[in-house]
Design a protein around this motif. Structure first.
Motif, PDB file in Angstrom:
ATOM      1  N   ALA A 191       0.824  -1.212   0.000  1.00 17.68           N
ATOM      2  CA  ALA A 191       0.000   0.000   0.000  1.00 17.68           C
ATOM      3  C   ALA A 191       0.863   1.270   0.000  1.00 17.68           C
ATOM      4  N   LYS A 192       1.997   1.223   0.670  1.00 18.36           N
ATOM      5  CA  LYS A 192       2.877   2.406   0.707  1.00 18.36           C
ATOM      6  C   LYS A 192       3.401   2.735  -0.692  1.00 18.36           C
ATOM      7  N   GLU A 193       3.742   1.703  -1.462  1.00 19.35           N
ATOM      8  CA  GLU A 193       4.206   1.926  -2.842  1.00 19.35           C
ATOM      9  C   GLU A 193       3.053   2.403  -3.716  1.00 19.35           C
ATOM     10  N   ALA A 194       1.869   1.839  -3.504  1.00 16.20           N
ATOM     11  CA  ALA A 194       0.702   2.210  -4.307  1.00 16.20           C
ATOM     12  C   ALA A 194       0.327   3.671  -4.086  1.00 16.20           C
ATOM     13  N   ALA A 195       0.490   4.174  -2.879  1.00 21.09           N
ATOM     14  CA  ALA A 195       0.147   5.564  -2.577  1.00 21.09           C
ATOM     15  C   ALA A 195       1.056   6.547  -3.321  1.00 21.09           C
ATOM     16  N   LEU A 196       2.226   6.090  -3.743  1.00 22.39           N
ATOM     17  CA  LEU A 196       3.149   6.955  -4.480  1.00 22.39           C
ATOM     18  C   LEU A 196       2.768   7.101  -5.953  1.00 22.39           C
ATOM     19  N   LEU A 197       1.823   6.289  -6.417  1.00 22.10           N
ATOM     20  CA  LEU A 197       1.420   6.337  -7.823  1.00 22.10           C
ATOM     21  C   LEU A 197       0.487   7.498  -8.139  1.00 22.10           C
ATOM     22  N   TYR A 198      -0.127   8.094  -7.105  1.00 24.02           N
ATOM     23  CA  TYR A 198      -1.104   9.156  -7.343  1.00 24.02           C
ATOM     24  C   TYR A 198      -1.083  10.168  -6.199  1.00 24.02           C
ATOM     25  N   ALA A 199      -1.710  11.321  -6.468  1.00 23.32           N
ATOM     26  CA  ALA A 199      -1.902  12.339  -5.430  1.00 23.32           C
ATOM     27  C   ALA A 199      -3.358  12.775  -5.495  1.00 23.32           C
ATOM     28  N   GLU A 200      -4.037  12.680  -4.366  1.00 24.63           N
ATOM     29  CA  GLU A 200      -5.440  13.104  -4.318  1.00 24.63           C
ATOM     30  C   GLU A 200      -5.492  14.616  -4.136  1.00 24.63           C
ATOM     31  N   THR A 201      -6.400  15.283  -4.847  1.00 31.24           N
ATOM     32  CA  THR A 201      -6.518  16.736  -4.730  1.00 31.24           C
ATOM     33  C   THR A 201      -7.067  17.102  -3.356  1.00 31.24           C
ATOM     34  N   GLU A 202      -6.700  18.267  -2.862  1.00 30.71           N
ATOM     35  CA  GLU A 202      -7.173  18.733  -1.548  1.00 30.71           C
ATOM     36  C   GLU A 202      -8.694  18.868  -1.537  1.00 30.71           C
ATOM     37  N   GLU A 203      -9.248  19.363  -2.636  1.00 27.78           N
ATOM     38  CA  GLU A 203     -10.701  19.527  -2.746  1.00 27.78           C
ATOM     39  C   GLU A 203     -11.400  18.171  -2.597  1.00 27.78           C
ATOM     40  N   SER A 204     -10.834  17.153  -3.215  1.00 31.06           N
ATOM     41  CA  SER A 204     -11.392  15.808  -3.139  1.00 31.06           C
ATOM     42  C   SER A 204     -11.351  15.288  -1.706  1.00 31.06           C
ATOM     43  N   LYS A 205     -10.232  15.512  -1.012  1.00 31.89           N
ATOM     44  CA  LYS A 205     -10.106  15.053   0.376  1.00 31.89           C
ATOM     45  C   LYS A 205     -11.154  15.717   1.267  1.00 31.89           C
ATOM     46  N   THR A 206     -11.324  17.028   1.122  1.00 31.47           N
ATOM     47  CA  THR A 206     -12.288  17.735   1.970  1.00 31.47           C
ATOM     48  C   THR A 206     -13.719  17.287   1.675  1.00 31.47           C
ATOM     49  N   LYS A 207     -14.032  17.062   0.391  1.00 30.03           N
ATOM     50  CA  LYS A 207     -15.374  16.582   0.042  1.00 30.03           C
ATOM     51  C   LYS A 207     -15.639  15.202   0.627  1.00 30.03           C
ATOM     52  N   ARG A 208     -14.654  14.301   0.533  1.00 35.00           N
ATOM     53  CA  ARG A 208     -14.821  12.946   1.071  1.00 35.00           C
ATOM     54  C   ARG A 208     -14.981  12.970   2.585  1.00 35.00           C
ATOM     55  N   ASP A 209     -14.177  13.821   3.263  1.00 34.92           N
ATOM     56  CA  ASP A 209     -14.285  13.927   4.720  1.00 34.92           C
ATOM     57  C   ASP A 209     -15.654  14.469   5.130  1.00 34.92           C
ATOM     58  N   ALA A 210     -16.143  15.485   4.398  1.00 32.45           N
ATOM     59  CA  ALA A 210     -17.459  16.061   4.702  1.00 32.45           C
ATOM     60  C   ALA A 210     -18.563  15.029   4.483  1.00 32.45           C
ATOM     61  N   ALA A 211     -18.473  14.271   3.402  1.00 31.55           N
ATOM     62  CA  ALA A 211     -19.468  13.238   3.112  1.00 31.55           C
ATOM     63  C   ALA A 211     -19.425  12.139   4.169  1.00 31.55           C
ATOM     64  N   ARG A 212     -18.241  11.775   4.619  1.00 34.10           N
ATOM     65  CA  ARG A 212     -18.099  10.750   5.648  1.00 34.10           C
ATOM     66  C   ARG A 212     -18.747  11.207   6.955  1.00 34.10           C
ATOM     67  N   GLU A 213     -18.509  12.473   7.342  1.00 26.91           N
ATOM     68  CA  GLU A 213     -19.109  13.017   8.558  1.00 26.91           C
ATOM     69  C   GLU A 213     -20.629  13.050   8.453  1.00 26.91           C
ATOM     70  N   LEU A 214     -21.133  13.434   7.281  1.00 33.83           N
ATOM     71  CA  LEU A 214     -22.582  13.487   7.062  1.00 33.83           C
ATOM     72  C   LEU A 214     -23.198  12.098   7.191  1.00 33.83           C
ATOM     73  N   ARG A 215     -22.537  11.099   6.613  1.00 36.50           N
ATOM     74  CA  ARG A 215     -23.044   9.719   6.720  1.00 36.50           C
ATOM     75  C   ARG A 215     -23.052   9.248   8.172  1.00 36.50           C
TER      76      ARG A 215
END
Length: 132
Positions: A79-103
């Motif tokens: 998983a550590k190597e796989a995480a180096l293949l991409y970078a998630e946008t900050e906007e995406s992270k905040t949206k996912r966190d907000a959706a998780r809290e709402l759920r």
């Protein structure tokens, strides 16, 4: 084709599997075919080659990831190597966190039954179903 050339061309379903977004290549391929993965805002086929710098939008269940491809790999590693293949946008992270809290707020933990219904409970269930 030598190994260096081969790494510059990777199918999107294979890359999603290698980046650990999906547990199997078949699931990754099905997600791409079903329109749950978009490259630059448009649907693609599983055979589409992914390139460094592509922006992908990945819908996995209720989560939506928007990522930038940083590296290519056909091999599924840790998983550590796989995480180096991409970078998630900050906007995406905040949206996912907000959706998780709402759920969490809406759903909360569901009350689970203690066990299988006994004879009396089954009778009540049948009566309830037959009333409708």
């Amino acid at each position: 084709m030598n190994h260096e050339q081969q790494e510059s061309v990777v199918r999107i379903d294979k890359w999603l599997w290698a980046a650990r977004f999906f547990k199997t290549r078949a699931l990754a391929s099905a997600a791409v075919s079903g329109g749950h993965v978009q490259v630059g805002g448009s649907r693609v086929k599983p055979s589409r080659n992914v390139q460094v710098g592509n922006r992908l939008q990945i819908k996995r269940g209720e989560e939506v990831f928007e990522i930038d491809v940083l590296a290519l790999s056909e091999r599924r590693g840790p998983a550590k190597e796989a995480a180096l293949l991409y970078a998630e946008t900050e906007e995406s992270k905040t949206k996912r966190d907000a959706a998780r809290e709402l759920r969490k707020q809406i759903g909360g933990p569901m009350a689970r039954p203690e066990g299988r219904p006994d004879k009396r409970d089954r009778k009540k269930i049948r009566q309830f179903i037959l009333k409708e």
